[in-house]
Design a protein around this motif. Structure first.
Motif, short mmCIF file in Angstrom:
data_model
loop_
_atom_site.label_atom_id
_atom_site.label_comp_id
_atom_site.label_asym_id
_atom_site.label_seq_id
_atom_site.Cartn_x
_atom_site.Cartn_y
_atom_site.Cartn_z
N LEU A 117 0.83 -1.20 0.00
CA LEU A 117 0.00 0.00 0.00
C LEU A 117 0.86 1.26 0.00
O LEU A 117 0.60 2.21 -0.73
CB LEU A 117 -0.90 -0.02 1.24
N GLU A 118 1.89 1.26 0.83
CA GLU A 118 2.63 2.50 1.08
C GLU A 118 3.91 2.62 0.25
O GLU A 118 4.43 3.71 0.09
CB GLU A 118 2.95 2.62 2.56
N ARG A 119 4.44 1.50 -0.20
CA ARG A 119 5.67 1.57 -0.99
C ARG A 119 5.53 0.81 -2.30
O ARG A 119 6.27 -0.14 -2.56
CB ARG A 119 6.86 1.01 -0.19
N PRO A 120 4.55 1.20 -3.14
CA PRO A 120 4.39 0.48 -4.40
C PRO A 120 5.66 0.56 -5.25
O PRO A 120 6.36 1.57 -5.21
CB PRO A 120 3.21 1.19 -5.08
N ALA A 121 5.94 -0.53 -5.97
CA ALA A 121 7.11 -0.60 -6.85
C ALA A 121 6.64 -0.45 -8.28
O ALA A 121 6.15 -1.41 -8.87
CB ALA A 121 7.83 -1.94 -6.66
#
Ligand code: ADP
Ligand code: MG
Length: 327
Positions: free
Chosen positions: A186-190
């Motif tokens: 959710l917070e660190r999409p690649a």
């Protein structure tokens, strides 16, 4: 910290690329696109209280504000080159800005993107990034090229970002490992930039899954004037979601997998004779690229078959900010 100190301290860095003739500090940036390339442009904003909670870790917000834009470049098969950052902040908090800038610059550096300008103002939370990229003329991937008979693929796995939201808002309880994994998604999409570039000349159409598979594949179908059948059992999902699909929380899990936004994977189509090339790209990038269905004629619309092969009666809907009843 006044406006100009803030820009100087957190957002002014020497350009990495010689393509930046003039970066932050003048009235506008001056950029030199590579010969033979088209410029690809997109903008995406994150609104406080709507796209993010205002107490979210600012470093992760810096990452995400750029990541969602890089994802649009990936979906076009473009190489991201330059970004502009428009910020509205209720106050100038140096600790918050330092962390936000760290997250933003780290991801920008990882992708060779230069921050070349922006705007900074006091106001209700709003983080707006404009991204500019390049693609060899004529090679961009669009939503409009899918043809009946093409295979439909998705990268990675779908639904974990939405599962993270469900867990954070108390609709489901996850064990610590699953919670950490879902929140990271959710917070660190690649953003799948390397995949987008690799799919030039291979994929017939592409989109990034930002609003959920059903809605985003729907955009491809509409633009390409085709239909599709999707095999639910084939749609890649995490172990946590796989477990929920066979239990009491099936309906929530279905929503996550089919309509969960924020995963920022790519959904793309390719003719059957491209299957080996798609497989080679997956191996090279060490990223699963899973066939989930087939493009059909327009009249059939979108049909999702459940694990037993029966068509799902109702498909979960993608989020629409201006849908009736949305607030
Ligand atoms: P203008 O008055 O022309 O809008 P500003 O005073 O707003 O210029 O900005 C001064 C310079 O700083 C410009 O080059 C602008 O692009 C840049 N800038 C402003 N805010 C940001 C930001 N948040 N990130 C990067 N560059 C910024
Ligand atoms: Mg300005």
């Amino acid at each position: 910290l006044n406006e100009f100190e803030l820009i100087e301290r957190f957002f002014t860095r020497a350009p990495r690329s010689a393509s930046v003739r003039l970066g932050v500090g003048d009235d506008a940036a001056l950029l030199a696109a590579a010969p033979g390339c088209e410029v690809v442009a997109a903008v995406d904003m994150l609104v406080g209280g709507r796209h993010f909670l205002v107490d979210t870790d600012p470093e992760r917000l810096g990452h995400k504000a750029l990541a969602v834009n890089l994802s649009d470049m990936a979906a076009m098969g473009a190489t991201p080159r330059w970004a502009l950052l428009a910020l509205a902040l209720p106050e100038s908090d140096p600790a918050w800005l330092a962390a936000f800038a760290r997250g933003f610059h780290a991801l920008a550096d990882a992708h060779g993107v230069d921050l070349v300008g922006g705007d900074t103002t006091r106001g209700p939370w709003n983080l707006c990034v404009t991204i500019l990229g390049e693609v060899p003329a004529g090679a961009a991937l669009t939503r409009g090229g899918a043809r009946p008979g093409d295979d439909i693929y998705v990268s990675g796995a779908l639904g974990d970002a939405a599962l993270g939201v469900a867990a954070l808002t108390g609709r489901v309880r996850l064990d610590d490992g699953a919670m950490a994994a879902a929140c990271a998604r959710l917070e660190r999409p690649a953003p799948r930039v390397a995949l987008g570039e690799a799919l030039r000349g291979v994929a017939s159409a592409a989109i990034d899954v930002s609003d959920g598979l059903v809605g985003d594949l729907g955009h491809v179908l509409e633009r390409s004037r085709v239909g599709a059948t999707v095999d639910l059992a084939a749609v890649p999902r995490s172990a946590a979601l796989a477990g929920m699909l066979v239990g009491d929380a099936r309906s929530l899990a279905l929503d996550c997998v089919l309509a969960g936004g924020d995963d920022y994977e790519l959904c793309f189509t390719a003719p059957p004779d491209a299957a080996a090339r798609v497989g080679a790209i997956a191996a090279r990038l060490a990223l699963p690229l899973t066939p989930i269905g087939t493009i059909t004629d327009a009249d059939s619309g979108l049909i999702v078959h459940d694990e037993g092969g029966a068509p799902l009666a109702a498909l979960p809907r993608a989020y629409d900010h201006f849908a009736r009843g949305a607030t």
